[in-house]
Design an enzyme around this catalytic site. Structure first.
Site, PDB file in Angstrom:
ATOM      1  N   LYS A   1       0.867  -1.176   0.000  1.00 49.34           N
ATOM      2  CA  LYS A   1       0.000   0.000   0.000  1.00 49.34           C
ATOM      3  C   LYS A   1       0.898   1.219   0.000  1.00 49.34           C
ATOM      4  CE  LYS A   1      -3.586   2.445   2.494  1.00 49.34           C
ATOM      5  NZ  LYS A   1      -4.548   2.442   3.591  1.00 49.34           N
TER       6      LYS A   1
ATOM      7  N   ARG B   1     -10.453  10.158   1.818  1.00 56.12           N
ATOM      8  CA  ARG B   1     -10.318  10.799   3.132  1.00 56.12           C
ATOM      9  C   ARG B   1     -11.360  11.900   3.280  1.00 56.12           C
ATOM     10  NH1 ARG B   1      -3.702  11.029   3.136  1.00 56.12           N
ATOM     11  NH2 ARG B   1      -3.395   8.784   2.920  1.00 56.12           N
TER      12      ARG B   1
ATOM     13  N   GLU C   1       7.663  -7.035   1.384  1.00 58.25           N
ATOM     14  CA  GLU C   1       6.388  -7.072   2.109  1.00 58.25           C
ATOM     15  C   GLU C   1       5.635  -8.362   1.779  1.00 58.25           C
ATOM     16  OE1 GLU C   1       5.209  -5.267   4.412  1.00 58.25           O
ATOM     17  OE2 GLU C   1       6.144  -3.289   4.322  1.00 58.25           O
TER      18      GLU C   1
ATOM     19  N   LYS D   1      -2.266  -1.533  -3.884  1.00 53.88           N
ATOM     20  CA  LYS D   1      -3.087  -0.331  -3.863  1.00 53.88           C
ATOM     21  C   LYS D   1      -2.204   0.914  -3.904  1.00 53.88           C
ATOM     22  CE  LYS D   1      -6.057   1.829  -0.524  1.00 53.88           C
ATOM     23  NZ  LYS D   1      -6.636   1.734   0.779  1.00 53.88           N
TER      24      LYS D   1
ATOM     25  N   SER E   1      -9.996   5.794  -4.781  1.00 53.42           N
ATOM     26  CA  SER E   1     -10.896   6.935  -4.974  1.00 53.42           C
ATOM     27  C   SER E   1     -10.390   7.945  -6.011  1.00 53.42           C
ATOM     28  CB  SER E   1     -11.141   7.622  -3.630  1.00 53.42           C
ATOM     29  OG  SER E   1      -9.919   8.021  -3.036  1.00 53.42           O
TER      30      SER E   1
ATOM     31  N   TYR F   1     -15.080   1.157  -7.183  1.00 50.22           N
ATOM     32  CA  TYR F   1     -16.339   1.872  -6.941  1.00 50.22           C
ATOM     33  C   TYR F   1     -17.279   1.728  -8.136  1.00 50.22           C
ATOM     34  CZ  TYR F   1     -13.506   3.658  -3.171  1.00 50.22           C
ATOM     35  OH  TYR F   1     -12.695   3.722  -2.069  1.00 50.22           O
TER      36      TYR F   1
END
Ligand code: PBG
Length: 333
Positions: free
Chosen positions: A200, A210, A238, A253, A279, A318
């Site tokens: 991320k 946010r 990671e 992401k 977003s 979305y």
């Protein structure tokens, strides 16, 4: 032979000569069964349009149930929940995140009761609950790792107890996957999966999200825990840790600007790979097409197909509902 004709054995255009041939040879397909719909919700009884994400809604609990039901009936197997927590419940210890009567546990119980087959994913991170707005606890200006992980474990267990099928730690603290696995197992939740936000990035593409949740950090940025957009090899580090720590799924992401990471991770793990079209990516498509400058439907399709081509198994977007609607009408593209 006409003098203009080229003497070529291989003519790639033969495989593109008709829609039917193109369909036969196409390498990737979008499917509703790969999609996860992110849902915003709050305590209020009203469904409110989200200013920073035109076309998205912050739902009441009733609205959330209805929207999730519609998504499920379109063939979308899963939703992921993002709560807007009331200001007076935020604190620097974030204890609201494991309140069994909190907004998220109530929503999970209601969703699983109304739609038992729907997979409910929950976000594990402190930002919606944190007076400081960070994903981790802030102590003397520092985001502290190990103390945060202890709270994340309580949050994940509270979500599992409410019925969450998959918990998704998005906080980027070190060691949280192993700790959450251990906490879940010791409470009898061996069957609850962990979808880890493995890579991320500290991205400006989260800005509209946010705004939707009023969850921006009060001071500083998230660069001491989210990854540097300059780095690719670090994603493999990671990944290795998340695999060793028992993650069931790996998430990357944002999506579009990080498809190289998706491909690298895909090639280095046998675990399912999820990609989050965040977003800011959503907003760019919405605003560019609102002016008629882009063909919205085609651009949405292409943006998601790019994620499949890079190696995504699951896609959080979305646009999930409208894509599923188009797929159910028989469309590919
Ligand atoms: C919070 C969280 C964020 C997103 C998902 N979980 C924001 C952040 O890390 O600041 C972003 C999603 C989006 O932008 O669509 N832990």
């Amino acid at each position: 032979m006409n003098s203009l004709e080229l003497d070529m054995l291989s003519r790639p255009r033969r495989n593109r000569k008709s829609a039917a041939v193109r369909a036969l040879v196409s390498e990737n397909l979008l499917s509703a069964s790969d999609l996860v719909l992110p849902l915003f919700f709050h305590e209020d009884e009203e469904d409110v349009a989200i200013e920073s994400m035109p076309g998205c809604t912050r739902w009441s609990l009733a609205g959330l149930l209805q929207e999730a039901g519609e998504a499920h009936s379109l063939g979308i197997p899963a939703v992921i929940l993002f709560p807007k927590i009331e200001e007076n419940l935020k604190s620097s210890d974030c204890e609201e995140c494991f309140n069994p009567q909190g907004l998220v546990p109530r929503a999970v119980r209601a969703l699983k009761e109304a739609h038992p087959e729907l997979v409910v994913m929950t976000d594990v991170a402190l930002d919606p609950y944190n007076a400081d707005g960070h994903d981790g606890l802030v102590r003397e200006g520092e985001i502290v790792n190990d103390e945060t992980v202890a709270v994340l474990c309580q949050q994940a267990v509270a979500q599992a107890r409410a019925g969450a099928d998959i918990v998704a730690p998005s906080d980027m603290m070190d060691g949280r996957v192993a700790a959450i696995r251990d906490a879940l197992d010791s409470e009898g939740f061996q069957q609850v999966s962990i979808c880890s936000y493995t890579a991320k990035y500290a991205s400006a593409f989260y800005g509209p999200f946010r705004g939707a949740l009023d969850s921006a950090p009060k001071a500083g940025d998230k660069k001491s825990y989210q990854m540097d957009p300059a780095n690719a090899r670090e994603a493999l580090r990671e990944l290795e840790l998340d695999e060793l720590e028992g993650a069931d799924m790996i998430m990357i992401k944002p999506g579009g600007p990080y498809l190289d990471i998706v491909k690298t991770v895909r090639e280095n793990t046998a675990l399912p790979v999820a990609v989050y079209q965040v977003s800011g990516e959503y907003l760019m498509i919405q605003s560019a097409s609102a002016g008629g400058w882009l063909d919205r439907d085609k651009v949405i399709w292409e943006s998601l197909l790019g994620m499949k081509r890079a190696g995504a198994d699951l896609i959080l977007t979305y646009f999930a509902k409208e894509v599923a609607l188009r797929l159910s009408a028989g469309g590919q593209g």
